[in-house]
Design a protein around this motif. Structure first.
Motif, PDB file in Angstrom:
ATOM      1  N   ASP A  81     -20.764  -7.166  14.559  1.00  0.00           N
ATOM      2  CA  ASP A  81     -22.123  -7.421  15.048  1.00  0.00           C
ATOM      3  C   ASP A  81     -23.044  -6.274  14.614  1.00  0.00           C
ATOM      4  OD1 ASP A  81     -24.463  -7.381  16.953  1.00  0.00           O
ATOM      5  OD2 ASP A  81     -23.401  -9.137  17.750  1.00  0.00           O
ATOM      6  N   PRO A  82     -24.184  -6.583  13.998  1.00  0.00           N
ATOM      7  CA  PRO A  82     -25.090  -5.507  13.512  1.00  0.00           C
ATOM      8  C   PRO A  82     -25.612  -4.593  14.605  1.00  0.00           C
ATOM      9  CG  PRO A  82     -26.149  -7.678  13.382  1.00  0.00           C
ATOM     10  CD  PRO A  82     -24.701  -7.925  13.676  1.00  0.00           C
ATOM     11  N   THR A  83     -25.510  -5.016  15.859  1.00  0.00           N
ATOM     12  CA  THR A  83     -25.965  -4.156  16.957  1.00  0.00           C
ATOM     13  C   THR A  83     -25.211  -2.839  16.975  1.00  0.00           C
ATOM     14  OG1 THR A  83     -26.445  -6.146  18.259  1.00  0.00           O
ATOM     15  CG2 THR A  83     -26.360  -4.062  19.453  1.00  0.00           C
ATOM     16  N   TRP A  84     -23.923  -2.876  16.623  1.00  0.00           N
ATOM     17  CA  TRP A  84     -23.133  -1.633  16.597  1.00  0.00           C
ATOM     18  C   TRP A  84     -23.691  -0.639  15.584  1.00  0.00           C
ATOM     19  CZ3 TRP A  84     -20.021  -0.787  20.456  1.00  0.00           C
ATOM     20  CH2 TRP A  84     -19.359  -1.850  21.076  1.00  0.00           C
ATOM     21  N   ARG A  85     -24.375  -1.141  14.594  1.00  0.00           N
ATOM     22  CA  ARG A  85     -24.911  -0.272  13.548  1.00  0.00           C
ATOM     23  C   ARG A  85     -26.389   0.074  13.787  1.00  0.00           C
ATOM     24  NH1 ARG A  85     -24.232  -3.648   9.936  1.00  0.00           N
ATOM     25  NH2 ARG A  85     -26.365  -4.476   9.821  1.00  0.00           N
ATOM     26  N   ASP A  86     -27.150  -0.906  14.266  1.00  0.00           N
ATOM     27  CA  ASP A  86     -28.603  -0.741  14.305  1.00  0.00           C
ATOM     28  C   ASP A  86     -29.137  -0.205  15.636  1.00  0.00           C
ATOM     29  OD1 ASP A  86     -28.565  -1.809  11.756  1.00  0.00           O
ATOM     30  OD2 ASP A  86     -28.921  -3.861  12.458  1.00  0.00           O
ATOM     31  N   ASN A  87     -28.470  -0.509  16.741  1.00  0.00           N
ATOM     32  CA  ASN A  87     -28.948  -0.054  18.046  1.00  0.00           C
ATOM     33  C   ASN A  87     -28.508   1.397  18.265  1.00  0.00           C
ATOM     34  OD1 ASN A  87     -28.420   0.402  21.100  1.00  0.00           O
ATOM     35  ND2 ASN A  87     -29.795  -1.363  21.051  1.00  0.00           N
ATOM     36  N   PRO A  88     -29.416   2.306  18.575  1.00  0.00           N
ATOM     37  CA  PRO A  88     -29.047   3.726  18.723  1.00  0.00           C
ATOM     38  C   PRO A  88     -27.971   3.970  19.767  1.00  0.00           C
ATOM     39  CG  PRO A  88     -31.425   3.480  18.592  1.00  0.00           C
ATOM     40  CD  PRO A  88     -30.872   2.098  18.718  1.00  0.00           C
ATOM     41  N   LEU A  89     -28.049   3.275  20.911  1.00  0.00           N
ATOM     42  CA  LEU A  89     -27.067   3.479  21.966  1.00  0.00           C
ATOM     43  C   LEU A  89     -25.677   2.994  21.521  1.00  0.00           C
ATOM     44  CD1 LEU A  89     -26.421   4.336  24.852  1.00  0.00           C
ATOM     45  CD2 LEU A  89     -27.073   2.032  25.605  1.00  0.00           C
ATOM     46  N   TYR A  90     -25.638   1.794  20.956  1.00  0.00           N
ATOM     47  CA  TYR A  90     -24.362   1.252  20.530  1.00  0.00           C
ATOM     48  C   TYR A  90     -23.787   2.040  19.353  1.00  0.00           C
ATOM     49  CZ  TYR A  90     -24.417  -2.792  23.595  1.00  0.00           C
ATOM     50  OH  TYR A  90     -24.376  -3.602  24.689  1.00  0.00           O
ATOM     51  N   SER A  91     -24.651   2.445  18.453  1.00  0.00           N
ATOM     52  CA  SER A  91     -24.192   3.241  17.320  1.00  0.00           C
ATOM     53  C   SER A  91     -23.552   4.544  17.790  1.00  0.00           C
ATOM     54  CB  SER A  91     -25.363   3.535  16.382  1.00  0.00           C
ATOM     55  OG  SER A  91     -24.956   4.387  15.339  1.00  0.00           O
ATOM     56  N   ARG A  92     -24.165   5.186  18.775  1.00  0.00           N
ATOM     57  CA  ARG A  92     -23.615   6.445  19.283  1.00  0.00           C
ATOM     58  C   ARG A  92     -22.283   6.221  20.009  1.00  0.00           C
ATOM     59  NH1 ARG A  92     -29.069   7.297  19.006  1.00  0.00           N
ATOM     60  NH2 ARG A  92     -29.769   9.462  18.588  1.00  0.00           N
ATOM     61  N   SER A  93     -22.185   5.127  20.782  1.00  0.00           N
ATOM     62  CA  SER A  93     -20.922   4.863  21.495  1.00  0.00           C
ATOM     63  C   SER A  93     -19.791   4.585  20.513  1.00  0.00           C
ATOM     64  CB  SER A  93     -21.092   3.694  22.463  1.00  0.00           C
ATOM     65  OG  SER A  93     -21.284   2.468  21.771  1.00  0.00           O
ATOM     66  N   LEU A  94     -20.090   3.862  19.434  1.00  0.00           N
ATOM     67  CA  LEU A  94     -19.061   3.581  18.434  1.00  0.00           C
ATOM     68  C   LEU A  94     -18.647   4.855  17.712  1.00  0.00           C
ATOM     69  CD1 LEU A  94     -17.299   1.764  16.719  1.00  0.00           C
ATOM     70  CD2 LEU A  94     -19.316   1.182  15.346  1.00  0.00           C
ATOM     71  N   GLN A  95     -19.614   5.672  17.331  1.00  0.00           N
ATOM     72  CA  GLN A  95     -19.286   6.915  16.649  1.00  0.00           C
ATOM     73  C   GLN A  95     -18.482   7.850  17.557  1.00  0.00           C
ATOM     74  OE1 GLN A  95     -19.919   8.067  13.381  1.00  0.00           O
ATOM     75  NE2 GLN A  95     -20.327   5.892  13.009  1.00  0.00           N
ATOM     76  N   ALA A  96     -18.810   7.887  18.843  1.00  0.00           N
ATOM     77  CA  ALA A  96     -18.050   8.709  19.782  1.00  0.00           C
ATOM     78  C   ALA A  96     -16.611   8.213  19.891  1.00  0.00           C
ATOM     79  CB  ALA A  96     -18.727   8.696  21.149  1.00  0.00           C
ATOM     80  N   TYR A  97     -16.434   6.908  19.921  1.00  0.00           N
ATOM     81  CA  TYR A  97     -15.086   6.319  19.968  1.00  0.00           C
ATOM     82  C   TYR A  97     -14.284   6.708  18.730  1.00  0.00           C
ATOM     83  CZ  TYR A  97     -11.600   2.589  19.347  1.00  0.00           C
ATOM     84  OH  TYR A  97     -10.447   1.887  19.110  1.00  0.00           O
ATOM     85  N   LEU A  98     -14.907   6.602  17.561  1.00  0.00           N
ATOM     86  CA  LEU A  98     -14.220   6.955  16.322  1.00  0.00           C
ATOM     87  C   LEU A  98     -13.909   8.448  16.278  1.00  0.00           C
ATOM     88  CD1 LEU A  98     -16.277   4.789  13.797  1.00  0.00           C
ATOM     89  CD2 LEU A  98     -14.013   4.294  14.734  1.00  0.00           C
ATOM     90  N   ALA A  99     -14.800   9.268  16.797  1.00  0.00           N
ATOM     91  CA  ALA A  99     -14.566  10.715  16.817  1.00  0.00           C
ATOM     92  C   ALA A  99     -13.368  11.056  17.694  1.00  0.00           C
ATOM     93  CB  ALA A  99     -15.819  11.437  17.328  1.00  0.00           C
TER      94      ALA A  99
END
Length: 560
Positions: A81-99
Motif C-alpha cells: 500500500d503506498p501509504t507506507w511510503r507516502d504518509n509521514p507517520l506510516y513511513s516512520r513506523s515502517l522504517q522504525a520496524y526495519l531498523a
C-alpha cells in the motif's frame, strides 16, 4: 532455449523450515529457552548490547527526522500500500520496524554465541519480527480504509471469523473457504472406478480419454501425508487427465486415512500394500511391468519398494520411476532442526505412539509456520482485520483436507531424517530385505522446485544421484505444489535442465540451460518412450479378478 550466464546466482532458500520439521514438530519450551538464552546473553555482554542499543537509537533518530535509510523489499506484499511510503507517520513506523529488525540481527550475528545458538536465535527473531510487523495491527492502512468503507462492519465480521476459527480451526486462521469445493463434485471428478481395495489403499483406474493407449500402465503414488487428488483438481490442472489424453493407462493410489487402530502401519506395511497394487495393475492391463510415479513421501515409498523388489530379483515389475519433489537423501540444513536433539526426536515418537497417529492438523500447523507471512499473517489480516472471507482456491482446499500418519510410519520417517539410510548401501531395511538404491537400475525422471521450502531442490538433486540406471533431473521454477501442478499454457512456467549430473548441485545449476514452458511435455515424451506399443483403446475398467467397484474418487478419500 538459450544459455544463461555461467555466474547465475544460486536461489535463496525460501524458508528455514522443511519436511523434517513437520515430522518432528517444534516445542514451545524450546523456543522460550532460546529467548531466555538471548536475554541472558544481553547481560553477559553489556558493552556489546549497549553499542547496538546506541546504534538503534541513532537510526531511530534519523527515522524521526524523516530519513528513510532502509529499503522495503518490493516483493513484500505486506507493505505494498503506498501509504507506507507516502504518509509521514506510516513511513516512520515502517522504517522504525526495519531498523529494529536489522539491529537485532546484527546483535545476534556479532554476539559471542556459538554458531548453532546464533542460528536458533535468528530463527526465533524472524518469527517474532514477522509477528510484530506493523501490518498485523488495526493501524494497517488497508484495515483503516476497509473500516471506513464498510461502516465498521468489517471489524464485526473479523471478530466473527476469529471466534469461528478459535472454535473450529484449532486457533489457526482459515486459509480457504470451506464450502467452495467438494470432492467428487468440483475436484477429483475424472471418471474411473476403484478396481482393488485393501485395508490400506484403494486402487483407482481411470477411463481412457484417447483413441489409442500405450501398453504399460502408469501408477501414481501420492504422499501418505495428503490425499491423492492433488493430481486431479480442476480439469485444466489435472495431471491425471493430461496423462489420459495422451494415451497413458492411468491408475492412482488413494491411501486410507489411518486412525489409532492402525498405529503399527510402517513403511514396510505401505511397501507391501503398494506391491499388491502393482500386481493388480499388471493383471488388469496384461502388462509385465508398470511405470511408477511418486510424489514427496510417495517417492520415498516407490524407492523403498524398488529396493525391496531388487533384493527379491523382481525389479522387472517396474519399467520406470518418476520422482516429484521427493527426498531420498534427507540431509537438510535447517536452523529449526537445531532444536531437535535426541530427546526431542524420541518425545515426538512417543507422542504419536500414545495417540496412535500423528494428526494432520499438527503437521499443517508446522507447515504454516514454515511460511508465516504467507500462511498465517496474510490470513490474520484478511480474515480478522479486513473481515473478508478466505479465498476459494482448490489447491488450498486440498492442502487443508488433512490426513493422519500412523505412529509406526511417523517413527520410520523420523529415523529416515535422523540416519539418512539410503545414502549408503543396505542402510534401510524394508519388509525384511536390505535396500541398495545403486542396484535399482530403473530409468528415472526427477523433478524439484526451485522455491520449494518443504523438500529443497538441492536435496532432491542429491537424491537423484543415489539412483542407478539412466537419470534425468529437471528444476522447475515453482514451489512444492506448483512444481507438480505445472500444466502447459502457463506463461510463467519454465525450468532448468543440465544432462550432466555432477556431484555438486551448485555446479549443475550454473551450467544448466533455461527452458521456457512446462516440464509436463518433456516428461510425457520420456514416459511414452517407456510405455510400450500403442493399440486401440479398451474402455472397460478392471477385469474378472479385479472388478470395477465404486466410482472414482472412491471411499477412502472421504474419510476424515
Amino acid at each position: 532455449m538459450r544459455d544463461q550466464p555461467a555466474k547465475r546466482a544460486l536461489p535463496v532458500r525460501s524458508s528455514v523450515m522443511n519436511a523434517q520439521n513437520a515430522m518432528v514438530g517444534l516445542r514451545g519450551r524450546d523456543l522460550f529457552s532460546t529467548l531466555r538464552g538471548l536475554a541472558l546473553q544481553g547481560f553477559k555482554q553489556p558493552i556489546h548490547s549497549a553499542r547496538h542499543v546506541a546504534a538503534l537509537g541513532g537510526q531511530l533518530g534519523r527515522v524521526l527526522l524523516g530519513d528513510k535509510p532502509f529499503k522495503v523489499n518490493p516483493q513484500d506484499p505486506r507493505f505494498a500500500d503506498p501509504t507506507w511510503r507516502d504518509n509521514p507517520l506510516y513511513s516512520r513506523s515502517l522504517q522504525a520496524y526495519l531498523a529494529c529488525q536489522k539491529q537485532l540481527n546484527s546483535w545476534i550475528d556479532e554476539s559471542s554465541l556459538d554458531a548453532d545458538d546464533r542460528a536458533r536465535a535468528r530463527f526465533v527473531a524472524t518469527l517474532l519480527g514477522d509477528a510484530l510487523a506493523p501490518s498485523n495491527t488495526l493501524l494497517n492502512p488497508q484495515v483503516i480504509k476497509e473500516l471506513f468503507n464498510s461502516g465498521g462492519s468489517s471489524l464485526l465480521k473479523g471478530v466473527t471469523h476469529l471466534v469461528d476459527d478459535l472454535v473450529n480451526n484449532d486457533d489457526m486462521p482459515s486459509q480457504v473457504s470451506k464450502h467452495a469445493f467438494e470432492v467428487g463434485r468440483n475436484v477429483a471428478t475424472t471418471s474411473g472406478a476403484v478396481v482393488f481395495r485393501s485395508e490400506m489403499l484403494e486402487l483407482i483406474q481411470y477411463k481412457p480419454m484417447s483413441e489409442k493407449q500405450y501398453a504399460k500402465p502408469l501408477l501414481i503414488v501420492p504422499p501418505q501425508i495428503n490425499k491423492y487428488y492433488i493430481f486431479d483438481l480442476s480439469s485444466e490442472k489435472s495431471f491425471v487427465q493430461y496423462a489420459l489424453k495422451n494415451g497413458l493407462q492411468t491408475f492412482v493410489v488413494s491411501w486410507r486415512n489411518p486412525d489409532p487402530r492402525h498405529r503399527e502401519w510402517g513403511l514396510s506395511s505401505y511397501v507391501e500394500a503398494l506391491e499388491k497394487a502393482i500386481d493388480a495393475c499388471r493383471e488388469i492391463t496384461g502388462s509385465k511391468d508398470v511405470n511408477l510415479l511418486g510424489a514427496c513421501a510417495g517417492g520415498l515409498t516407490i524407492a523403498a519398494l524398488q529396493g525391496h523388489l531388487q533384493a527379491k530379483r523382481q525389479l522387472r515389475k517396474v519399467a520406470s520411476a518418476t520422482y516429484m519433489v521427493s527426498l531420498l537423501d534427507s540431509q537438510i540444513d535447517s536452523p529449526a532442526m537445531l532444536f531437535a536433539d535426541e530427546l526431542t526426536l524420541e518425545a515426538a515418537k512417543r507422542r504419536s505412539y500414545q495417540q496412535g497417529v500423528l494428526d494432520g492438523r499438527d503437521m499443517a500447523r508446522v507447515f504454516a509456520w514454515m511460511r508465516p507471512n504467507d500462511l498465517i499473517w496474510n490470513y490474520w489480516i484478511n480474515n480478522y482485520l479486513l473481515g473478508k472471507q478466505p479465498p476459494a482456491f482448490d489447491i488450498l482446499y486440498w492442502n487443508n483436507d488433512n490426513t493422519r500418519l500412523p505412529a509406526a510410519l511417523h517413527g520410520d520417517l523420523i529415523d529416515f531424517f535422523k540416519h539418512n539410510p539410503l545414502t549408503h548401501p543396505r542402510g534401510l531395511e524394508v519388509c525384511g530385505t536390505p535396500v541398495d538404491m545403486q542396484k535399482v537400475t530403473v530409468d528415472s525422471f526427477s523433478v524439484a522446485g526451485i522455491n520449494d521450502h518443504i523438500t529443497p531442490w538441492d536435496a532432491v538433486y542429491r537424491s537423484t544421484l543415489l539412483l542407478g540406471g539412466n537419470r534425468r533431473f529437471i528444476l522447475s521454477n515453482s514451489g512444492h505444489i506448483q512444481s507438480i501442478l505445472n500444466p502447459p499454457g502457463n506463461p510463467k512456467s519454465n525450468y532448468l535442465e543440465n544432462p550432466k549430473l555432477t556431484g555438486d548441485p551448485r555446479a549443475w545449476y550454473h551450467d544448466a540451460k533455461h527452458v521456457q514452458g512446462s516440464w509436463w511435455p518433456v516428461w510425457l515424451d520420456w514416459m511414452q518412450e517407456r510405455s510400450g506399443e500403442q493399440s486401440d483403446t479398451l474402455m472397460a475398467l478392471g477385469n474378472q479378478h479385479y472388478p470395477a467397484m465404486e466410482a472414482a474418487p472412491g471411499t477412502y478419500v472421504h474419510v476424515r
